[in-house]
Design a protein around this motif. Structure first.
Motif, PDB file in Angstrom:
ATOM      1  N   ILE A   1      32.746  28.189  70.431  1.00 54.11           N
ATOM      2  CA  ILE A   1      32.949  27.316  71.595  1.00 54.11           C
ATOM      3  C   ILE A   1      31.901  27.569  72.669  1.00 54.11           C
ATOM      4  O   ILE A   1      31.508  26.659  73.409  1.00 54.11           O
ATOM      5  N   GLY A   2      31.417  28.799  72.752  1.00 52.20           N
ATOM      6  CA  GLY A   2      30.398  29.104  73.740  1.00 52.20           C
ATOM      7  C   GLY A   2      29.108  28.340  73.535  1.00 52.20           C
ATOM      8  O   GLY A   2      28.303  28.202  74.460  1.00 52.20           O
ATOM      9  N   SER A   3      28.877  27.841  72.329  1.00 52.16           N
ATOM     10  CA  SER A   3      27.668  27.071  72.032  1.00 52.16           C
ATOM     11  C   SER A   3      27.957  25.577  71.940  1.00 52.16           C
ATOM     12  O   SER A   3      27.137  24.810  71.449  1.00 52.16           O
ATOM     13  N   THR A   4      29.134  25.176  72.413  1.00 49.93           N
ATOM     14  CA  THR A   4      29.580  23.797  72.204  1.00 49.93           C
ATOM     15  C   THR A   4      30.010  23.157  73.520  1.00 49.93           C
ATOM     16  O   THR A   4      30.590  23.806  74.391  1.00 49.93           O
ATOM     17  N   GLN A   5      29.733  21.881  73.646  1.00 46.94           N
ATOM     18  CA  GLN A   5      30.288  21.066  74.722  1.00 46.94           C
ATOM     19  C   GLN A   5      31.020  19.894  74.083  1.00 46.94           C
ATOM     20  O   GLN A   5      30.470  19.200  73.212  1.00 46.94           O
ATOM     21  N   ILE A   6      32.270  19.675  74.500  1.00 43.17           N
ATOM     22  CA  ILE A   6      33.085  18.595  73.945  1.00 43.17           C
ATOM     23  C   ILE A   6      33.538  17.706  75.091  1.00 43.17           C
ATOM     24  O   ILE A   6      34.107  18.180  76.080  1.00 43.17           O
ATOM     25  N   GLU A   7      33.296  16.414  74.939  1.00 41.01           N
ATOM     26  CA  GLU A   7      33.684  15.449  75.977  1.00 41.01           C
ATOM     27  C   GLU A   7      34.480  14.319  75.337  1.00 41.01           C
ATOM     28  O   GLU A   7      34.049  13.719  74.348  1.00 41.01           O
ATOM     29  N   GLU A   8      35.671  14.076  75.883  1.00 41.85           N
ATOM     30  CA  GLU A   8      36.495  12.990  75.356  1.00 41.85           C
ATOM     31  C   GLU A   8      35.976  11.657  75.886  1.00 41.85           C
ATOM     32  O   GLU A   8      35.733  11.483  77.082  1.00 41.85           O
TER      33      GLU A   8
ATOM     34  N   HIS B   1      35.389  11.913  70.466  1.00 47.84           N
ATOM     35  CA  HIS B   1      34.790  12.968  71.264  1.00 47.84           C
ATOM     36  C   HIS B   1      33.282  13.024  71.034  1.00 47.84           C
ATOM     37  O   HIS B   1      32.810  12.852  69.910  1.00 47.84           O
ATOM     38  N   ALA B   2      32.567  13.268  72.106  1.00 48.20           N
ATOM     39  CA  ALA B   2      31.134  13.557  72.007  1.00 48.20           C
ATOM     40  C   ALA B   2      30.996  15.070  71.892  1.00 48.20           C
ATOM     41  O   ALA B   2      31.451  15.811  72.767  1.00 48.20           O
ATOM     42  N   VAL B   3      30.406  15.505  70.795  1.00 44.86           N
ATOM     43  CA  VAL B   3      30.297  16.940  70.517  1.00 44.86           C
ATOM     44  C   VAL B   3      28.831  17.337  70.523  1.00 44.86           C
ATOM     45  O   VAL B   3      28.011  16.771  69.795  1.00 44.86           O
ATOM     46  N   ASN B   4      28.500  18.294  71.365  1.00 46.65           N
ATOM     47  CA  ASN B   4      27.146  18.834  71.415  1.00 46.65           C
ATOM     48  C   ASN B   4      27.197  20.318  71.036  1.00 46.65           C
ATOM     49  O   ASN B   4      27.973  21.086  71.610  1.00 46.65           O
ATOM     50  N   PHE B   5      26.379  20.677  70.059  1.00 45.61           N
ATOM     51  CA  PHE B   5      26.368  22.059  69.574  1.00 45.61           C
ATOM     52  C   PHE B   5      24.949  22.600  69.663  1.00 45.61           C
ATOM     53  O   PHE B   5      23.992  21.951  69.226  1.00 45.61           O
TER      54      PHE B   5
END
Length: 239
Positions: free
Chosen positions: A155-162, A168-172
């Motif tokens: 999770i520390g390397s991830t951004q999740i936006e609903e 969801h927009a997932v950035n890793f």
């Protein structure tokens, strides 16, 4: 791949002074390996060579800024050295390990014989408990930081936006920046694994022709780890 290679080249320049420390640790391994053929049983020698190769790979991954896999590789580094030590303590384990793929029974037997808890118990037998406990802590840290996929590391390397759609927009972060805290943290982990694993190698081959010199050099490098941490702009736990 191109971005990882570019990042590695940049890190080799900007972190040269710090990387000299890791190069000194690598020189220890290379001097040890010159006589590794004297380790009994021979499969233990192979496993120690694999530990060194895995450790080198972890540094390469760190410099390329592919940071979560660094800890997967460091975990493998520790496990390979522990397997080697177990075979030195109990030579019959060599056959159990070599026969692993004969059939399902052999695979189950090997899995049971080489459980991580048993590996650390063999290290307890080969060396003082304090050293084994320290390596246990380092091993646990590799898992916390990504050797196993867990919420703390991933999770520390991830951004999740609903999104409004409900998706969801997932950035890793596949690759972190060359000046990132995470990169420096990973290099510290490489040092904190590389030195004690080298001590495991010495434990496996106490009759190495240069054991006294190698042990003295390893102790000196162990004492320099806080300075190495500081050179990366991080606060040492010893402060």
């Amino acid at each position: 791949v191109h971005l990882a290679n570019t990042s590695c080249n940049e890190a080799l320049v900007t972190l040269k002074e710090s990387l000299d420390f890791l190069a000194s640790v690598d020189h220890l391994y290379m001097d040890f390996i010159k006589a590794a053929g004297g380790i009994k049983p021979p499969t233990a020698a192979i496993l120690l060579l694999n530990a060194h190769a895995s450790w080198r790979a972890s540094i390469r991954l760190a410099l390329s800024e592919q940071l979560l896999p660094v800890f997967m590789t460091l975990r493998g580094t520790i496990e390979s050295s522990l397997y080697a030590n177990a075979m030195v303590v109990e030579p019959q384990l060599q056959k159990v390990w070599l026969d692993r793929n004969n059939d399902q029974t052999s695979k189950d037997t090997c899995r049971n014989a080489f459980s991580i808890n048993k590996m650390f118990r063999y290290l307890d037998q080969a060396h003082e408990r304090e050293f084994a406990d320290g390596l246990r802590d380092v091993y646990g840290a590799t898992i916390d930081f990504g050797a196993h996929p867990n919420s703390h590391s991933v999770i520390g390397s991830t951004q999740i936006e609903e999104l409004d759609s409900g998706d969801h927009a997932v950035n890793f972060a596949y690759i972190h920046g060359p000046d990132s805290f995470e990169l420096r943290q990973s290099l510290v982990a490489c040092a904190e694994v590389g030195v004690p694993v080298f001590f495991v190698a010495l434990i496996c081959f106490e009759k190495h022709p240069n054991v006294s010199n190698l042990n003295e050099r390893a102790l000196e490098l162990q004492a320099q780890i806080p300075s190495f941490v500081n050179s990366l702009g991080l606060a040492s736990s010893d402060e």
